[in-house]
Each structure stands twice: as structure tokens, then as C-alpha cells.
Write a protein that holds these residues in place. Structure first.
Motif, mmCIF file in Angstrom:
data_model
loop_
_atom_site.group_PDB
_atom_site.id
_atom_site.type_symbol
_atom_site.label_atom_id
_atom_site.label_comp_id
_atom_site.label_asym_id
_atom_site.label_seq_id
_atom_site.Cartn_x
_atom_site.Cartn_y
_atom_site.Cartn_z
ATOM 1 N N ASP A 198 0.799 -1.220 0.000
ATOM 2 C CA ASP A 198 0.000 0.000 0.000
ATOM 3 C C ASP A 198 0.835 1.274 0.000
ATOM 4 O OD1 ASP A 198 -2.310 -1.613 0.245
ATOM 5 O OD2 ASP A 198 -2.055 -1.677 2.426
ATOM 6 N N LEU A 199 2.157 1.152 0.089
ATOM 7 C CA LEU A 199 3.010 2.338 0.184
ATOM 8 C C LEU A 199 2.753 3.298 -0.972
ATOM 9 C CD1 LEU A 199 6.386 0.702 1.309
ATOM 10 C CD2 LEU A 199 4.792 2.031 2.711
ATOM 11 N N GLY A 200 2.581 4.566 -0.639
ATOM 12 C CA GLY A 200 2.343 5.589 -1.642
ATOM 13 C C GLY A 200 0.896 5.745 -2.062
ATOM 14 N N LYS A 201 0.037 4.850 -1.615
ATOM 15 C CA LYS A 201 -1.377 4.915 -1.992
ATOM 16 C C LYS A 201 -2.166 5.780 -1.009
ATOM 17 C CE LYS A 201 -1.386 0.282 -4.091
ATOM 18 N NZ LYS A 201 -1.993 -1.082 -4.039
ATOM 19 N N SER A 202 -3.332 6.191 -1.425
ATOM 20 C CA SER A 202 -4.241 6.947 -0.561
ATOM 21 C C SER A 202 -4.668 6.095 0.635
ATOM 22 C CB SER A 202 -5.484 7.362 -1.355
ATOM 23 O OG SER A 202 -6.550 7.689 -0.496
ATOM 24 N N LYS A 203 -4.547 6.658 1.825
ATOM 25 C CA LYS A 203 -4.963 5.920 3.019
ATOM 26 C C LYS A 203 -6.457 5.616 2.990
ATOM 27 C CE LYS A 203 -1.479 7.226 6.458
ATOM 28 N NZ LYS A 203 -1.260 7.813 7.807
ATOM 29 N N ALA A 204 -7.258 6.629 2.657
ATOM 30 C CA ALA A 204 -8.707 6.442 2.664
ATOM 31 C C ALA A 204 -9.133 5.384 1.647
ATOM 32 C CB ALA A 204 -9.405 7.765 2.378
ATOM 33 N N GLU A 205 -8.587 5.459 0.446
ATOM 34 C CA GLU A 205 -8.956 4.498 -0.583
ATOM 35 C C GLU A 205 -8.500 3.094 -0.215
ATOM 36 O OE1 GLU A 205 -7.316 6.079 -4.159
ATOM 37 O OE2 GLU A 205 -8.934 7.538 -4.451
ATOM 38 N N THR A 206 -7.317 2.987 0.386
ATOM 39 C CA THR A 206 -6.806 1.668 0.788
ATOM 40 C C THR A 206 -7.688 1.040 1.855
ATOM 41 O OG1 THR A 206 -4.538 2.329 0.257
ATOM 42 C CG2 THR A 206 -4.817 0.444 1.729
ATOM 43 N N ILE A 207 -8.056 1.824 2.870
ATOM 44 C CA ILE A 207 -8.934 1.294 3.920
ATOM 45 C C ILE A 207 -10.302 0.967 3.345
ATOM 46 C CG2 ILE A 207 -10.127 1.830 6.081
ATOM 47 C CD1 ILE A 207 -7.151 1.220 6.424
ATOM 48 N N GLY A 208 -10.793 1.823 2.453
ATOM 49 C CA GLY A 208 -12.082 1.554 1.831
ATOM 50 C C GLY A 208 -12.092 0.246 1.065
ATOM 51 N N HIS A 209 -11.043 -0.009 0.304
ATOM 52 C CA HIS A 209 -10.945 -1.264 -0.446
ATOM 53 C C HIS A 209 -10.834 -2.457 0.500
ATOM 54 C CE1 HIS A 209 -9.198 1.188 -4.024
ATOM 55 N NE2 HIS A 209 -10.506 1.238 -3.991
ATOM 56 N N ARG A 210 -10.128 -2.280 1.591
ATOM 57 C CA ARG A 210 -9.997 -3.359 2.582
ATOM 58 C C ARG A 210 -11.377 -3.723 3.151
ATOM 59 N NH1 ARG A 210 -5.753 -5.447 5.806
ATOM 60 N NH2 ARG A 210 -6.441 -6.234 7.829
ATOM 61 N N LEU A 211 -12.171 -2.699 3.461
ATOM 62 C CA LEU A 211 -13.500 -2.949 4.015
ATOM 63 C C LEU A 211 -14.413 -3.629 3.004
ATOM 64 C CD1 LEU A 211 -14.276 0.318 6.035
ATOM 65 C CD2 LEU A 211 -13.167 -1.777 6.810
ATOM 66 N N THR A 212 -14.382 -3.176 1.759
ATOM 67 C CA THR A 212 -15.261 -3.790 0.759
ATOM 68 C C THR A 212 -14.812 -5.206 0.418
ATOM 69 O OG1 THR A 212 -14.008 -2.682 -1.005
ATOM 70 C CG2 THR A 212 -16.011 -1.607 -0.232
ATOM 71 N N ASN A 213 -13.538 -5.512 0.613
ATOM 72 C CA ASN A 213 -13.074 -6.892 0.432
ATOM 73 C C ASN A 213 -13.577 -7.786 1.557
ATOM 74 O OD1 ASN A 213 -11.684 -6.619 -1.990
ATOM 75 N ND2 ASN A 213 -9.775 -6.012 -0.989
ATOM 76 N N ILE A 214 -13.805 -7.194 2.738
ATOM 77 C CA ILE A 214 -14.374 -7.948 3.852
ATOM 78 C C ILE A 214 -15.861 -8.155 3.622
ATOM 79 C CG2 ILE A 214 -14.897 -7.889 6.337
ATOM 80 C CD1 ILE A 214 -12.269 -6.268 6.668
ATOM 81 N N ASP A 215 -16.558 -7.095 3.188
ATOM 82 C CA ASP A 215 -17.994 -7.185 2.931
ATOM 83 C C ASP A 215 -18.367 -6.210 1.816
ATOM 84 O OD1 ASP A 215 -20.710 -7.399 2.910
ATOM 85 O OD2 ASP A 215 -21.022 -6.718 4.971
#
Length: 248
Positions: free
Chosen positions: A68-85
């Protein structure tokens, strides 16, 4: 998401109430850990805002990986959540929220988790807007091997009002002094605070275990609200530290 394993501790009605809560998380450091625990517990409407990008120094305590280095924090967390549900309602805002954005977003949410940097003028502004619209603000703070947390709403004083400071830049010092002189903070933290002030480093020292405890306290407080339980409010803080276990 299948929440059936929650049944012994969260009733079906409470689970439904959690699913209806609209949660705004401002900042994706501690906030990213909060977001995942909130989703796994049953909060299904989550807005995440942060304009920062992932750095190597974040990986010791925040919800990111080396990929995730260099990526948007918000977008990364958002993608993590949608991968969970993928059915959860996750709203990603990859920007720092200023006054206009906070005034627009807070009224449409029920609870705001404030992890904005202390030095930002938006930190105390969150309470002012929450107070105006009858919303709840939750503030967690990493403390060594533990965490502190407090809750503000329209019945509590604000940050500047309670600590009687004129500038938002003085709030961090006021909070730390409040906690350090509370009489409950462990000696190692008091000693660490002395070293912190003497070192004059530009960054705080924070641990992964503390971020996890902070997130657990925030989500636990939300569940308690849903259950109708009384929770201490600001200026009182809740404090948990794994270096101070209760022996039974």
C-alpha cells in the motif's frame, strides 16, 4: 456479512441498531483500525476521510501493508473494508476535511470518530459542529501499550472551553497533562512522557497494540450506546493498558 457469532453478546435488535448507525471516521491512522473493527462488529454505514498517503513508518501500527506504500490511506482502507464485505455502505473521501466539508458531512452522520491531528484547527471544530447538530464525537488516543478514550456530545464542554486554552495548538499538551496527572497512568508512561518532551522529536511514538486497543474502546463504546448503557463523558477519560492487567 454473517454476524451470527455475535449472538451471545449482541442481541438481534442491537445488531439491527448497529447496522443503522452512520459512522464518520476522520483520519485513517487509528481510524483505519476502528473502521475494520466497526464493520466486523456490525456497523455497515462507514465514511472514511483522509488526504494522506501510506508511508513506511505507518506500517508498525496502522491497517496497511507494504503493497500500500504511496497509496491513498482512505482508498486503501475503503478497499480493505469492501473486500471484507462488498455489501457494506463504505464512502471513501481521499482528502483532508476542512470546515466546509465537516459542516456538510457531520449532520448526516450519527457518530464522528475524531483522529484529526491535534495541531489542525479542525480538531476542536469537530466538537462545535457535533454540538450544534446533536451528534456524538469519540476521541481515542494511543498511550504506550494502552489507550485513552473520551466521548463528547451536546451536554459536554468543548476542548477549548474545558482546558481554557485560546489556541487549538495548545490542546494536545492540555490533554497529555490531564492524563499524566490523573493518578491512574502507569509509571512507565509518565517516565516516557519526560523522555518525549526532552527529545523534542517531530513525531509521536505509537505501537500497534495501542491502535488495536483504541479501536476496541471506540467500537465498544458504540455498542454500549446501542445497549443504552451509561458511558463516562468528557472531561472524563476511559483508560486501558495491558501493562496494568487486573489479576483475578
Amino acid at each position: 456479512m454473517d454476524y451470527s457469532r455475535n449472538w451471545l453478546f449482541i442481541s438481534e435488535l442491537e445488531q439491527q441498531k448497529l447496522a443503522e448507525i452512520k459512522l464518520l471516521i476522520v483520519g485513517c491512522g487509528i481510524g483505519g483500525v476502528v473502521a475494520e473493527q466497526a464493520l466486523r462488529t456490525g456497523i455497515r454505514h462507514i465514511t472514511i476521510a483522509d488526504g494522506d498517503t501510506v508511508e513506511a513508518s505507518n506500517l508498525n501500527r496502522q491497517n496497511f501493508t507494504a503493497r500500500d506504500l504511496g497509496k491513498s490511506k482512505a482508498e486503501t482502507i475503503g478497499h480493505r473494508l469492501t473486500n471484507i464485505d462488498s455489501t457494506a455502505n463504505v464512502n471513501i473521501i481521499p482528502m483532508y476535511l476542512r470546515g466546509d466539508e465537516l459542516n456538510e458531512l457531520i449532520p448526516s452522520h450519527d457518530i464522528v470518530v475524531n483522529t484529526i491531528d491535534f495541531d489542525a484547527p479542525e480538531f476542536p471544530l469537530v466538537h462545535k459542529i457535533c454540538e450544534r447538530h446533536g451528534k456524538t464525537e469519540i476521541f481515542p488516543i494511543n498511550l504506550g501499550f494502552g489507550s485513552g478514550m473520551t466521548i463528547l456530545n451536546k451536554t459536554t464542554p468543548g476542548w477549548l472551553e474545558h482546558y481554557q486554552v485560546e489556541a487549538h495548538t495548545e490542546i494536545k499538551e492540555a490533554i497529555l497533562q490531564h492524563l499524566l496527572h490523573s493518578g491512574v497512568i502507569k509509571d512507565y508512561l509518565v517516565n516516557s512522557a519526560r523522555r518525549y518532551y526532552q527529545s523534542q522529536v517531530e513525531y509521536d511514538s505509537q505501537l500497534a497494540i495501542s491502535s488495536s486497543i483504541s479501536a476496541s474502546m471506540v467500537v465498544g463504546a458504540i455498542v454500549s450506546m446501542v445497549k443504552g448503557e451509561q458511558i463516562p463523558k468528557f472531561p472524563n477519560f476511559q483508560y486501558v493498558d495491558v501493562m496494568a492487567p487486573i489479576i483475578i
